[in-house]
Scaffold this motif. Structure first.
Motif, PDB file in Angstrom:
ATOM      1  N   SER A 277       0.806  -1.216   0.000  1.00  0.00           N
ATOM      2  CA  SER A 277       0.000   0.000   0.000  1.00  0.00           C
ATOM      3  C   SER A 277       0.840   1.269   0.000  1.00  0.00           C
ATOM      4  O   SER A 277       0.354   2.335  -0.383  1.00  0.00           O
ATOM      5  CB  SER A 277      -0.936   0.010   1.225  1.00  0.00           C
ATOM      6  N   PHE A 278       2.106   1.173   0.399  1.00  0.00           N
ATOM      7  CA  PHE A 278       2.968   2.344   0.367  1.00  0.00           C
ATOM      8  C   PHE A 278       3.237   2.807  -1.063  1.00  0.00           C
ATOM      9  O   PHE A 278       3.589   3.969  -1.289  1.00  0.00           O
ATOM     10  CB  PHE A 278       4.293   2.055   1.086  1.00  0.00           C
ATOM     11  N   PHE A 279       3.092   1.889  -2.027  1.00  0.00           N
ATOM     12  CA  PHE A 279       3.346   2.299  -3.404  1.00  0.00           C
ATOM     13  C   PHE A 279       2.216   1.942  -4.369  1.00  0.00           C
ATOM     14  O   PHE A 279       2.279   2.291  -5.545  1.00  0.00           O
ATOM     15  CB  PHE A 279       4.671   1.699  -3.916  1.00  0.00           C
ATOM     16  N   THR A 280       1.165   1.284  -3.903  1.00  0.00           N
ATOM     17  CA  THR A 280       0.073   0.920  -4.800  1.00  0.00           C
ATOM     18  C   THR A 280      -0.562   2.153  -5.437  1.00  0.00           C
ATOM     19  O   THR A 280      -0.863   2.169  -6.638  1.00  0.00           O
ATOM     20  CB  THR A 280      -1.011   0.108  -4.050  1.00  0.00           C
ATOM     21  N   GLY A 281      -0.776   3.204  -4.626  1.00  0.00           N
ATOM     22  CA  GLY A 281      -1.359   4.425  -5.163  1.00  0.00           C
ATOM     23  C   GLY A 281      -0.489   5.033  -6.251  1.00  0.00           C
ATOM     24  O   GLY A 281      -0.996   5.530  -7.271  1.00  0.00           O
ATOM     25  N   HIS A 282       0.822   5.007  -6.059  1.00  0.00           N
ATOM     26  CA  HIS A 282       1.743   5.543  -7.067  1.00  0.00           C
ATOM     27  C   HIS A 282       1.707   4.684  -8.335  1.00  0.00           C
ATOM     28  O   HIS A 282       1.769   5.213  -9.451  1.00  0.00           O
ATOM     29  CB  HIS A 282       3.162   5.589  -6.503  1.00  0.00           C
ATOM     30  N   LEU A 283       1.611   3.371  -8.164  1.00  0.00           N
ATOM     31  CA  LEU A 283       1.532   2.485  -9.325  1.00  0.00           C
ATOM     32  C   LEU A 283       0.245   2.735 -10.116  1.00  0.00           C
ATOM     33  O   LEU A 283       0.256   2.721 -11.354  1.00  0.00           O
ATOM     34  CB  LEU A 283       1.596   1.025  -8.873  1.00  0.00           C
ATOM     35  N   ILE A 284      -0.854   2.952  -9.393  1.00  0.00           N
ATOM     36  CA  ILE A 284      -2.120   3.249 -10.066  1.00  0.00           C
ATOM     37  C   ILE A 284      -2.007   4.549 -10.854  1.00  0.00           C
ATOM     38  O   ILE A 284      -2.452   4.645 -12.007  1.00  0.00           O
ATOM     39  CB  ILE A 284      -3.269   3.334  -9.039  1.00  0.00           C
ATOM     40  N   ALA A 285      -1.396   5.574 -10.228  1.00  0.00           N
ATOM     41  CA  ALA A 285      -1.244   6.864 -10.907  1.00  0.00           C
ATOM     42  C   ALA A 285      -0.354   6.738 -12.148  1.00  0.00           C
ATOM     43  O   ALA A 285      -0.573   7.422 -13.147  1.00  0.00           O
ATOM     44  CB  ALA A 285      -0.658   7.893  -9.941  1.00  0.00           C
ATOM     45  N   ARG A 286       0.627   5.857 -12.091  1.00  0.00           N
ATOM     46  CA  ARG A 286       1.574   5.750 -13.211  1.00  0.00           C
ATOM     47  C   ARG A 286       1.082   4.828 -14.320  1.00  0.00           C
ATOM     48  O   ARG A 286       1.205   5.148 -15.509  1.00  0.00           O
ATOM     49  CB  ARG A 286       2.928   5.251 -12.697  1.00  0.00           C
ATOM     50  N   PHE A 287       0.530   3.663 -13.945  1.00  0.00           N
ATOM     51  CA  PHE A 287       0.197   2.650 -14.946  1.00  0.00           C
ATOM     52  C   PHE A 287      -1.304   2.547 -15.243  1.00  0.00           C
ATOM     53  O   PHE A 287      -1.694   1.889 -16.214  1.00  0.00           O
ATOM     54  CB  PHE A 287       0.718   1.275 -14.504  1.00  0.00           C
ATOM     55  N   GLY A 288      -2.129   3.158 -14.425  1.00  0.00           N
ATOM     56  CA  GLY A 288      -3.574   3.055 -14.641  1.00  0.00           C
ATOM     57  C   GLY A 288      -4.191   1.989 -13.754  1.00  0.00           C
ATOM     58  O   GLY A 288      -3.570   0.953 -13.475  1.00  0.00           O
ATOM     59  N   VAL A 289      -5.397   2.241 -13.313  1.00  0.00           N
ATOM     60  CA  VAL A 289      -6.028   1.359 -12.342  1.00  0.00           C
ATOM     61  C   VAL A 289      -6.336  -0.018 -12.917  1.00  0.00           C
ATOM     62  O   VAL A 289      -6.245  -1.031 -12.226  1.00  0.00           O
ATOM     63  CB  VAL A 289      -7.303   2.037 -11.775  1.00  0.00           C
ATOM     64  N   GLU A 290      -6.687  -0.076 -14.202  1.00  0.00           N
ATOM     65  CA  GLU A 290      -7.041  -1.375 -14.790  1.00  0.00           C
ATOM     66  C   GLU A 290      -5.850  -2.330 -14.793  1.00  0.00           C
ATOM     67  O   GLU A 290      -5.993  -3.525 -14.518  1.00  0.00           O
ATOM     68  CB  GLU A 290      -7.564  -1.192 -16.222  1.00  0.00           C
ATOM     69  N   ARG A 291      -4.651  -1.815 -15.100  1.00  0.00           N
ATOM     70  CA  ARG A 291      -3.462  -2.680 -15.118  1.00  0.00           C
ATOM     71  C   ARG A 291      -3.139  -3.208 -13.722  1.00  0.00           C
ATOM     72  O   ARG A 291      -2.728  -4.364 -13.569  1.00  0.00           O
ATOM     73  CB  ARG A 291      -2.256  -1.913 -15.673  1.00  0.00           C
ATOM     74  N   ILE A 292      -3.316  -2.372 -12.710  1.00  0.00           N
ATOM     75  CA  ILE A 292      -2.997  -2.803 -11.349  1.00  0.00           C
ATOM     76  C   ILE A 292      -4.002  -3.848 -10.866  1.00  0.00           C
ATOM     77  O   ILE A 292      -3.621  -4.842 -10.225  1.00  0.00           O
ATOM     78  CB  ILE A 292      -2.955  -1.591 -10.396  1.00  0.00           C
ATOM     79  N   VAL A 293      -5.280  -3.651 -11.176  1.00  0.00           N
ATOM     80  CA  VAL A 293      -6.275  -4.669 -10.814  1.00  0.00           C
ATOM     81  C   VAL A 293      -5.966  -5.978 -11.530  1.00  0.00           C
ATOM     82  O   VAL A 293      -6.022  -7.071 -10.929  1.00  0.00           O
ATOM     83  CB  VAL A 293      -7.694  -4.183 -11.156  1.00  0.00           C
TER      84      VAL A 293
END
Length: 415
Positions: A277-293
């Motif tokens: 969770s320390f970096f999930t938000g940053h990953l979502i902002a960078r790669f898009g929410v669909e890719r992270i899901v």
């Protein structure tokens, strides 16, 4: 995408996010301290149930009743928050958590399985309120800060992952009656933790007036592609995590290891749920929410594959770590997707409906977990295999829904 939550919430328009960051600190502390009771109960609930139930097939019923209580409380808790504010809903949750711990402790003292189940159901009301911490983090946040706010609050579970299982080790055998001390600790956590919400600063939503937009009905929102897929992915991510985690202590002990090993595996799992969770938000902002899901769903599949490969202690550790990471990406991603897909005046309806559906799926998973683990074969190994095989069709469902959304033109996703 339009910053939907800011349209009717002036507090959400402060781009410096000073209020949001203050609230995030309070919610992180609540997630860490109050949230510690969840890994505590998930660690010992099945074991305590096994000691009280006449039929071993019902060993995980306390966990099922816990999640059922959360499911049934989701809509009322959401309505309380919509009318009286987040603080009121969170205080209702801590009161129910303390009462559930008290009733559960009394059930253990009397050796009464029905009373113990009642306590678990009451604790589920706390679990429901606890689930709204992530939404509360987004209430005063700008669109840019929202995924990070949600992610940081979920990261508070990192301390819960450490505190909870260690409290289990310190309290589970503190009294002659096994696990009684753990439930006494749960009572104290809720009483002390309730004072955190005095410092929360989230405006109470304005009372509806004739000029207030009515918003979409629940069915209209569920027919919105983005919302529908967000709900499906949240349901599958949470339900499969619960399906496997609920059976894990039974499987670990059933395969020849001890309760301390089971607590350590749960600790590793809950750490894996929250460290990303320390970096999930940053990953979502960078790669898009669909890719992270999507990545979350793939990692959940990997967890099942490792669990099916063997029942050595390292298999349990690796599988449960992957399970936690997959849940984190899938669930935080789905929450972020949902938070940006409805208006602030639709919040009470949509967030309550979302958690009703999510925890409905989790209730079914926890019920299935005990049956699959204890009643689908002649050994713990066969039961553990059945639990992990059951993940496959639901991962296919969620993956297919996400792929459908990605292939859909962006202009039609919120239609």
């Amino acid at each position: 995408m339009t910053d939907r939550l800011s349209l009717s919430d002036p507090a959400a328009d402060h781009t410096d996010d000073s209020v949001a960051k203050r609230n995030v600190v309070i919610l992180v502390l609540a997630q860490a301290f109050l949230g510690a009771q969840m890994p505590m109960i998930f660690t010992i609930g099945g074991l305590a149930g096994q000691s009280l139930a006449i039929n071993a097939c019902f060993a995980t019923l306390p966990i099922s009743l816990l999640v059922a209580g959360s499911m049934m409380a989701a809509t009322p808790i959401s309505a309380i928050m919509q009318r009286y504010g987040r603080r009121a809903g969170f205080l209702v949750g801590t009161f129910a958590g303390a009462l559930g711990g008290l009733v559960g402790a009394y059930g253990l003292y009397l050796g009464s399985f029905p009373l113990f189940l009642l306590g678990s159901f009451m604790t589920g009301i706390y679990m429901s309120a606890h689930g709204f911490y992530r939404f509360a983090a987004s209430d005063t946040a700008s669109e840019a800060y929202r995924p990070k706010a949600i992610s940081y609050v979920m990261a508070g579970g990192l301390l819960a992952a450490i505190i909870g299982p260690q409290l289990v080790k310190a309290t589970s055998q503190a009294f002659v009656i096994p696990f009684l001390g753990t439930y006494m600790a749960v009572i104290a956590i809720n009483v002390i933790g309730s004072f955190l919400f005095v410092f929360l600063k989230i405006p109470t939503p304005p009372a509806p007036s004739e000029t207030t937009p009515k918003g979409r009905s629940r069915m209209e929102m569920l027919r919105t592609p983005t919302i529908a897929v967000a709900v499906i992915c949240a349901m599958v991510s949470y339900a499969l995590m619960n399906l496997v985690m609920t059976s894990t202590p039974l499987a670990v002990v059933g395969c020849g290891f001890n309760e301390g090993n089971a607590a350590d595996v749960v600790t590793a799992h809950v750490l894996a749920m929250y460290v990303p969770s320390f970096f999930t938000g940053h990953l979502i902002a960078r790669f898009g929410v669909e890719r992270i899901v999507g990545a979350g769903l793939l990692v959940l599949a990997g967890a099942g594959a490792v669990a099916l490969h063997g029942v050595e202690l390292e298999n349990f550790f690796i599988a449960l770590i992957l399970l936690g990471i997959g849940w984190n990406f899938g669930f935080i991603g789905a929450t972020t997707m949902l938070a940006g897909a409805h208006e602030s005046y639709e919040r009470g309806r949509m967030q309550g409906l979302n958690d009703l559906l999510v925890f409905g799926g989790v209730t079914f998973a926890s019920l299935a977990s005990g049956g699959l683990m204890n009643c689908s074969g002649g050994s713990a190994v066969e039961g553990w295999t059945a639990v992990n095989m059951a993940m496959a069709p639901f991962l296919v469902l969620a993956g297919g829904a996400l792929l459908w959304l990605v292939l859909k033109p962006r202009a039609l996703r919120d239609a």
